[in-house]
Design an enzyme around this catalytic site. Structure first.
Site, PDB file in Angstrom:
ATOM      1  N   ASP A 115       8.628  23.225   5.140  1.00  0.00           N
ATOM      2  CA  ASP A 115       7.788  23.095   3.945  1.00  0.00           C
ATOM      3  C   ASP A 115       8.148  24.117   2.872  1.00  0.00           C
ATOM      4  O   ASP A 115       7.366  24.358   1.957  1.00  0.00           O
ATOM      5  CB  ASP A 115       6.300  23.174   4.288  1.00  0.00           C
ATOM      6  CG  ASP A 115       5.862  24.576   4.697  1.00  0.00           C
ATOM      7  OD1 ASP A 115       6.735  25.449   4.849  1.00  0.00           O
ATOM      8  OD2 ASP A 115       4.657  24.795   4.864  1.00  0.00           O
ATOM      9  N   CYS A 128     -12.031  21.978   7.455  1.00  0.00           N
ATOM     10  CA  CYS A 128     -11.885  20.544   7.197  1.00  0.00           C
ATOM     11  C   CYS A 128     -11.039  19.863   8.267  1.00  0.00           C
ATOM     12  O   CYS A 128     -11.245  18.685   8.573  1.00  0.00           O
ATOM     13  CB  CYS A 128     -11.293  20.295   5.804  1.00  0.00           C
ATOM     14  SG  CYS A 128      -9.584  20.841   5.581  1.00  0.00           S
TER      15      CYS A 128
END
Length: 352
Positions: A135, A245
């Protein structure tokens, strides 16, 4: 390995041998909508100070934008499913909460090493040009992983897998090979809004939309200056990232810690670190404690800033002496956070 298997099947077998929990294939042009969504997100300023997102947006919009010769994308996921509840430290004021993904070895190193091994093997099987990405490159890993069938981008904007929940590190191999694609993932969030309502700072203006400027992961990792005061109380004792989350996603019930790569097993000192110890770190101490960890890239000053916010939220007056020592810290952001923490602690009743 049986030689009558297709190359695509052999790739998946080899990926599993190298520690990947999932592997799928997509055509290089399989996520055309991601470019438009990226441009809209950037135009709204929701990336905050992540200027590098803007500077290489033209590369990030599509695989061909980065490498015109690419024909196929091999998308790979490595599990880091936790063995313990990521929310277990909520309310333990003397301890800092570090995101699950950062409690073990640096995923950049682990995933890239496995990607390179798979790439070398692939070239031996079928000579071709290829590139590997984790990433740190301008690659839209999540839309590509969805296109390759690893899962779908959930309402928290992260990838969700039916098998591995929200706990996958993603990597990609771009190749000039024309490989048969897998069936793309199908969004299966339904009416669930658990990830939206769990966010302490309301970082989701709408389902499938993230405002990074309000996200605790962004604030504790990417943001370099003082943390806006409106978010400080909501940060609680989160000192590096936030799992809320991800942790509440119902699909995690299918994710098993046994599927996780052992390289990501949590280091004991990072599971429930004492704020007092972290607040006492100098640069050399910080580098020693976080050697081999992705946390090392934020540096001592940002970590101490985060820990001071947690100290201010703790109500633990035993932390006052160590916070006081940081009032004269060389870093102005640390000094400001120390003043804020002391002011908060002075207003809080003593804890037992």
């Amino acid at each position: 390995m049986r030689q009558d298997k297709s190359l695509e099947a052999q790739i998946k077998v080899k990926a599993a041998e190298l520690g990947f929990a999932d592997c799928g294939i997509a055509r290089a042009d399989a996520a055309p909508q991601s470019g438009a969504r990226l441009r809209e997100w950037l135009s709204e300023g929701k990336h905050g100070s992540m200027i590098w997102m803007e500077e290489r947006a033209h590369h990030r919009e599509s695989p061909a934008g980065l490498w015109p010769e690419v024909r196929s994308v091999i998308s790979l996921g490595m599990s880091y499913a936790p063995a313990i509840d990521p929310l277990a430290l909520e309310g333990q004021g003397d301890r800092g909460r570090i995101s699950v993904y950062a409690q073990g070895a640096d995923y950049h190193d682990v995933v890239k090493r496995a990607l390179k091994a798979l790439a070398r093997w692939l070239v031996e099987q079928s000579p071709s040009d290829l590139k590997v990405f984790v990433d740190t490159a301008p690659v839209m890993e999540k839309p590509l992983a969805e296109a390759a069938g690893l899962g779908w981008q959930g309402k928290h904007t992260n990838l969700v897998s039916r098998t591995h929940g929200s706990w996958l590190f993603l990597g990609a191999i771009y190749t000039t090979l024309d490989l048969a694609p897998d069936t793309r993932g199908v969004e299966t969030c339904g009416s669930c809004d658990a990830c939206q309502t769990a966010c302490p700072t309301q970082a989701f203006p709408a389902p499938f939309r993230l405002d990074a400027r309000r996200c605790i992961s962004y604030l504790t990792i990417e943001h370099k200056g003082p943390i806006p005061e409106e978010f400080r109380a909501a940060m609680g004792n989160r000192i590096y990232g936030c799992d809320d989350c991800l942790a509440v996603c119902p699909w995690n019930k299918f994710a098993a810690a046994a599927q996780a790569n052992m390289a990501f097993a949590p280091r004991a000192e990072l599971v429930a670190p004492e704020l007092a110890e972290l607040l006492s770190l100098d640069d050399a101490g910080f580098r020693q404690v976080f050697s081999g960890s992705p946390i090392k890239r934020i540096g001592r000053d940002r970590m101490v800033r985060n820990c001071l916010i947690a100290a201010g939220n703790s109500g633990d007056k035993a932390l006052v002496p160590v916070v006081e020592r940081l009032i004269d810290d060389p870093d102005d952001v640390v000094r400001e956070a120390a003043g804020w923490a002391l002011a908060r602690l002075s207003r809080e009743p003593a804890t037992d």
